[in-house]
Design a protein around this motif. Structure first.
Motif, PDB file in Angstrom:
ATOM      1  N   LYS A  17       0.543  -0.858  -0.273  1.00  0.00           N
ATOM      2  CA  LYS A  17      -0.253  -0.206  -0.138  1.00  0.00           C
ATOM      3  C   LYS A  17       0.862   1.105   0.481  1.00  0.00           C
ATOM      4  O   LYS A  17       2.041   1.066   0.828  1.00  0.00           O
ATOM      5  N   ASP A  20      -2.095   7.067  -3.450  1.00  0.00           N
ATOM      6  CA  ASP A  20      -2.119   7.117  -4.584  1.00  0.00           C
ATOM      7  C   ASP A  20      -1.408   8.057  -5.354  1.00  0.00           C
ATOM      8  O   ASP A  20      -0.852   8.018  -6.426  1.00  0.00           O
ATOM      9  N   TYR A  57      -1.198  -0.582  -4.352  1.00  0.00           N
ATOM     10  CA  TYR A  57      -1.613  -0.695  -4.422  1.00  0.00           C
ATOM     11  C   TYR A  57      -2.098   0.531  -3.942  1.00  0.00           C
ATOM     12  O   TYR A  57      -1.773   1.227  -2.257  1.00  0.00           O
ATOM     13  N   THR A  59      -3.588   3.894  -2.337  1.00  0.00           N
ATOM     14  CA  THR A  59      -4.587   3.811  -0.664  1.00  0.00           C
ATOM     15  C   THR A  59      -4.385   5.559  -0.456  1.00  0.00           C
ATOM     16  O   THR A  59      -3.959   6.768  -1.014  1.00  0.00           O
ATOM     17  N   ASP A  79     -10.842   9.883  -4.103  1.00  0.00           N
ATOM     18  CA  ASP A  79     -11.237   8.670  -4.710  1.00  0.00           C
ATOM     19  C   ASP A  79     -11.813   7.910  -5.461  1.00  0.00           C
ATOM     20  O   ASP A  79     -12.990   8.156  -5.555  1.00  0.00           O
ATOM     21  N   VAL A  85     -10.039  -0.989  -5.771  1.00  0.00           N
ATOM     22  CA  VAL A  85      -8.966  -1.182  -6.246  1.00  0.00           C
ATOM     23  C   VAL A  85      -8.452  -0.775  -7.374  1.00  0.00           C
ATOM     24  O   VAL A  85      -8.798  -2.651  -7.414  1.00  0.00           O
ATOM     25  N   GLU A 148     -12.247  -3.792  -1.819  1.00  0.00           N
ATOM     26  CA  GLU A 148     -11.420  -3.565  -1.170  1.00  0.00           C
ATOM     27  C   GLU A 148     -12.180  -4.661   0.370  1.00  0.00           C
ATOM     28  O   GLU A 148     -13.728  -3.768   1.260  1.00  0.00           O
ATOM     29  N   LYS A 153      -8.342  -3.607   4.317  1.00  0.00           N
ATOM     30  CA  LYS A 153      -8.568  -2.601   4.617  1.00  0.00           C
ATOM     31  C   LYS A 153      -7.116  -1.913   5.321  1.00  0.00           C
ATOM     32  O   LYS A 153      -6.929  -3.096   6.567  1.00  0.00           O
TER      33      LYS A 153
END
Length: 197
Positions: A17, A20, A57, A59, A79, A85, A148, A153
């Motif tokens: 993670k 983004d 990933y 996030t 988001d 995702v 997710e 999470k």
């Protein structure tokens, strides 16, 4: 490597993670470096990287514009699909730097997404003055949407993906020459990277 298709694993069941905006910067070739304080299979005796290939990933959890260099603000976005995702960045670790003095940690500012204040805060966090910089070869893949689930999470670094997610149409973000230039830039600043394994 040019934009020729590459041969990687056919599927991978592990993801790291990361904010983004940082994943966006890696996918756009603005950087090939990711800074980590810990959490990558962290052991009591300290940080250790044990995976040399994984999905990135993206996030939005804890993502903070104030901690990013200005050139990475363009990667900030809301988001687009809460609860889902889209994995489209696959990475191989090509080297690791362990930085144990603040001056070295600060000198990372121009080669990755975090700004100087963020680097210093992370370096000093939990009174364990160390940062790790991962030199990543990043591949853009066909987007692979995943849900997710409660199991993946939250504020964790590594997640197990079950089932493993297929890696299709992977292409290197940076050419061989571009990637070599990124490696050389870091070796000029810090010396040689450690390898994994």
């Amino acid at each position: 490597m040019t934009d020729e298709a590459v041969n990687l694993e056919s599927a991978c069941g592990v993801a790291l993670k990361e904010w983004d905006a940082q994943v966006s910067g890696l996918l756009e070739g603005r950087t090939a470096v990711l800074v980590r304080k810990g959490g990558l299979y962290e052991q009591r005796e300290g940080f250790e990287v044990r995976r040399d290939q994984f999905w990135l990933y993206p996030t939005f959890l804890h993502q903070n514009e104030a901690e990013l260099n200005l050139e990475h603000h363009s990667g900030l976005r809301p988001d687009p699909s809460p609860g889902e995702v889209a994995l489209s960045a696959y990475a191989t670790v090509e080297g690791v730097l362990k930085l144990e003095d603040l001056a070295s940690a600060r000198s990372l500012e121009g080669v990755q997404a975090l700004n100087a204040n963020s680097l210093e805060r992370r370096f000093l966090y939990k009174k364990r003055p160390v940062l790790h910089a991962l030199l990543l070869r990043v591949y853009r893949t066909a987007p692979q949407p995943i849900l997710e689930t409660p199991a993946i999470k939250g504020c964790v670094s590594w997640v197990d993906l079950e089932p493993a997610v297929n890696i299709t149409y992977a292409r290197a973000v940076l050419s061989d020459a571009q990637f070599s230039a990124e490696r050389s830039k870091l070796e000029t600043l810090f010396g040689r990277f450690s390898s994994i394994g």
